[in-house]
Design a protein around this motif. Structure first.
Motif, PDB file in Angstrom:
ATOM      1  N   ILE B  34       1.073  -1.329  -0.072  1.00 30.69           N
ATOM      2  CA  ILE B  34      -0.027  -0.047  -0.046  1.00 30.69           C
ATOM      3  C   ILE B  34       1.000   1.143  -0.001  1.00 30.69           C
ATOM      4  O   ILE B  34       0.703   2.188  -0.800  1.00 30.69           O
ATOM      5  N   VAL B  37       2.859   1.524  -3.475  1.00 39.00           N
ATOM      6  CA  VAL B  37       1.766   1.858  -4.482  1.00 39.00           C
ATOM      7  C   VAL B  37       1.243   3.405  -4.441  1.00 39.00           C
ATOM      8  O   VAL B  37       1.152   4.021  -5.468  1.00 39.00           O
ATOM      9  N   ASN B  38       1.156   3.558  -3.083  1.00 38.47           N
ATOM     10  CA  ASN B  38       0.479   5.142  -2.926  1.00 38.47           C
ATOM     11  C   ASN B  38       1.844   6.093  -3.478  1.00 38.47           C
ATOM     12  O   ASN B  38       1.436   7.180  -3.629  1.00 38.47           O
ATOM     13  N   ALA B  41       2.411   4.779  -7.679  1.00 39.95           N
ATOM     14  CA  ALA B  41       1.434   4.667  -8.686  1.00 39.95           C
ATOM     15  C   ALA B  41       0.472   5.744  -8.733  1.00 39.95           C
ATOM     16  O   ALA B  41       0.281   6.426  -7.691  1.00 39.95           O
ATOM     17  N   PRO B  42       0.236   6.195  -9.806  1.00 44.34           N
ATOM     18  CA  PRO B  42      -0.924   7.245  -9.849  1.00 44.34           C
ATOM     19  C   PRO B  42      -2.509   6.854  -9.259  1.00 44.34           C
ATOM     20  O   PRO B  42      -2.617   5.631  -9.150  1.00 44.34           O
ATOM     21  N   ALA B  43      -2.914   7.778  -8.484  1.00 41.83           N
ATOM     22  CA  ALA B  43      -4.178   7.585  -7.822  1.00 41.83           C
ATOM     23  C   ALA B  43      -5.366   6.917  -8.848  1.00 41.83           C
ATOM     24  O   ALA B  43      -5.478   7.528 -10.101  1.00 41.83           O
ATOM     25  N   GLU B  44      -6.016   6.159  -8.487  1.00 38.48           N
ATOM     26  CA  GLU B  44      -7.132   5.635  -9.219  1.00 38.48           C
ATOM     27  C   GLU B  44      -8.264   6.751  -9.519  1.00 38.48           C
ATOM     28  O   GLU B  44      -8.590   7.525  -8.618  1.00 38.48           O
TER      29      GLU B  44
END
Lengths: 411, 89
Positions: B34, B37-38, B41-44
């Motif tokens: 988490i 990814v936070n 990775a770009p926010a969903e």
């Protein structure tokens, strides 16, 4: 004329049934299982094939009952000894019948349970667990019943392998129980599968009973959403989709390193889940494993398990021991999960509803639904379903790991 | 018998320790994932839900539904009641 009728009578199954009334008991068991599946809707996808398997396996001369091989592979049928490991599949089908062919090809090889786990993985959403990761630990606590019942079963006179197969019922996971039993005590497959699935169907009865005996009203009224508002989570998940894709790959790798014997179950579970989470690119594969393959596997698993329950293999004191031990394993697993929540609540500010511990055994999602119903009975606004799902799903991983440990040490 | 009991107790300890260890690893692995990814990775992108409202705000309740609801309210209240706002609860 009398001679003709005599020959006709001997040709039918009637002569054998009258000579050995234990067959009638097996028919009654088969009818009971079919009744529970069809009328009461208790695990119909499994109890109906199992019930029908029991029925067709117990007609003398029908050759549909599974014959269990001894340790060295010897099977005796009608006075003739065969070595199952030296027979080709067509020979098994020809000499021992269709059901033995299916059993030794699909079950004894340990093929079907992992295939079913793949389908289960495709139907599992790890989202609730990832959102409430700290609750996942109760999936470990609830495996305590497995090992405690293992000890009780040894005291009752079961061998260690048989005791382990009996204890795994406490994991409340059908495919895991079947997989472990195939590896450790295949002669007990029928009663153990029946006990596992029957108690899973009785989760709506067993959990409320244990909760009533172990939890107070005040504990059951702990509102998880209020606790979340008082003590908000530090890490908000910004991209769940990416995490859900990486998670099954990472868990498989970790479990494979530490408990390789659990990979056949966990690996397939996570593979199924990965196909689901990837989305449109693998949607055809997801559709196949969650429908066609899983349904086919369930049909053959149910029929073969039912066919292992011949009168000689089922009607004995061992079966009664398994039925009692299985219930004990279930109840102890639920109690262990609840106890761990209570112990944790002594040390943390953010209190946890003990129902979340009760769902630490598998039986997804029925255990969570039952616990949610109990919680809303005490407080209609207290919906604990998502929180319960966290420990419920981790319970699937926990029971598969426990099975891996048992297989590693005992096979 | 003593040997068997010893093995059973050993299995209890080893089994429970392994299960706890694996699930603790899974929990920390999840937390690590988490965090990573936070960070990387770009926010969903979550599509925003439309709020159904009548009389103020954007209405997504079609005219036919409005008419049915109004007729039902009128029938139940003997023509005295009026629909001012339709909200999804």
């Amino acid at each position: 004329m009398v001679e003709i009728f005599q020959k006709l009578y001997e040709m039918t199954a009637l002569s054998n049934i009258i000579a050995d009334p234990s067959f009638i008991v097996m028919y009654l068991i088969a009818f009971l299982l079919l009744y529970l599946g069809i009328v009461k809707h208790y695990e119909p996808l499994l109890l109906i094939p199992i019930g029908f398997g029991v029925l067709i396996a117990n007609f003398p001369g029908g050759d549909m009952g599974v014959l269990q091989a001894a340790e060295d592979g010897t099977i005796v049928k009608d006075g003739v000894a065969y070595n199952i490991w030296e027979m080709s599949l067509p020979a098994i089908a020809h000499d021992l019948g269709l059901m033995n062919f299916l059993y030794y090809m699909l079950i004894k090889t340990g093929f079907l349970p992992p295939v079913i786990f793949m389908g289960v993985g495709a139907l599992t959403d790890f989202g609730p667990m990832l959102r409430n990761l700290r609750l996942a630990i109760f999936g470990a606590a609830a495996q305590f019943g497995i090992f405690l019942v293992l000890i009780c079963a040894v005291l009752m006179g079961f061998t260690l392998k048989e005791a382990a197969s009996l204890g795994i019922i406490g994991g409340a996971d059908g495919p895991t129980a079947i997989f472990t039993t195939i590896k450790l005590a295949p002669h007990l497959l029928g009663p153990i599968a029946i006990a596992a699935y029957s108690y899973m169907a009785l989760v709506p009865v067993i959990i409320p009973l244990v909760v009533k005996l172990t939890c107070s009203k005040k504990e059951l009224m702990i509102n998880m959403k209020d606790q979340d508002k008082k003590f908000p989570a530090k890490n908000e998940i910004k991209n769940m989709r990416v995490i859900k894709i990486i998670f099954p790959i990472a868990v498989t790798t970790i479990v494979a390193i530490f408990v390789p014997t659990a990979v056949s179950l966990i690996g397939m579970l996570m593979f199924g889940n990965l196909l689901k989470e990837i989305g449109s690119d693998t949607s055809r594969l997801f559709d196949t494993i969650s429908n066609s393959i899983m349904n086919t596997a369930t049909v053959f698993l149910g029929l073969c398990v039912g066919a292992t329950m011949t009168a000689q293999a089922f009607l004995n004191w061992t079966t009664i021991g398994i039925i009692i031990g299985g219930f004990l394993a279930f109840a102890l697993s639920i109690t262990a999960g609840i106890s761990m929540v209570k112990i944790m609540n002594l040390f943390v500010k953010k209190k946890i509803n003990p129902l979340i511990g009760a769902t630490g055994l598998s039986a997804v999602p029925m255990a969570s639904r039952v616990c949610n119903e109990i919680a809303t009975k005490y407080d209609p606004k207290n919906h604990v379903l998502n929180y319960c799902m966290s420990s419920n799903i981790s319970g699937v991983i926990g029971s598969a790991v426990a099975a891996g440990v048992l297989i590693k040490f005992l096979s | 018998m003593e040997n068997v009991m010893g093995d059973a107790l050993q299995l209890l300890v080893v089994g429970m320790l392994t299960v706890f260890m694996i699930l603790l690893i899974v929990i920390f692995l999840g937390k690590g994932l988490i965090a990573l990814v936070n960070k990387f990775a770009p926010a969903e992108q979550v599509p925003q839900k439309k709020v159904a409202a009548m009389g103020g705000g954007v209405s997504v309740v079609d005219a036919q539904t409005k008419a049915i609801i109004a007729a039902a309210v009128s029938q139940l209240t003997g023509g005295k009641g009026q629909v001012k706002k339709i909200e999804k609860v």
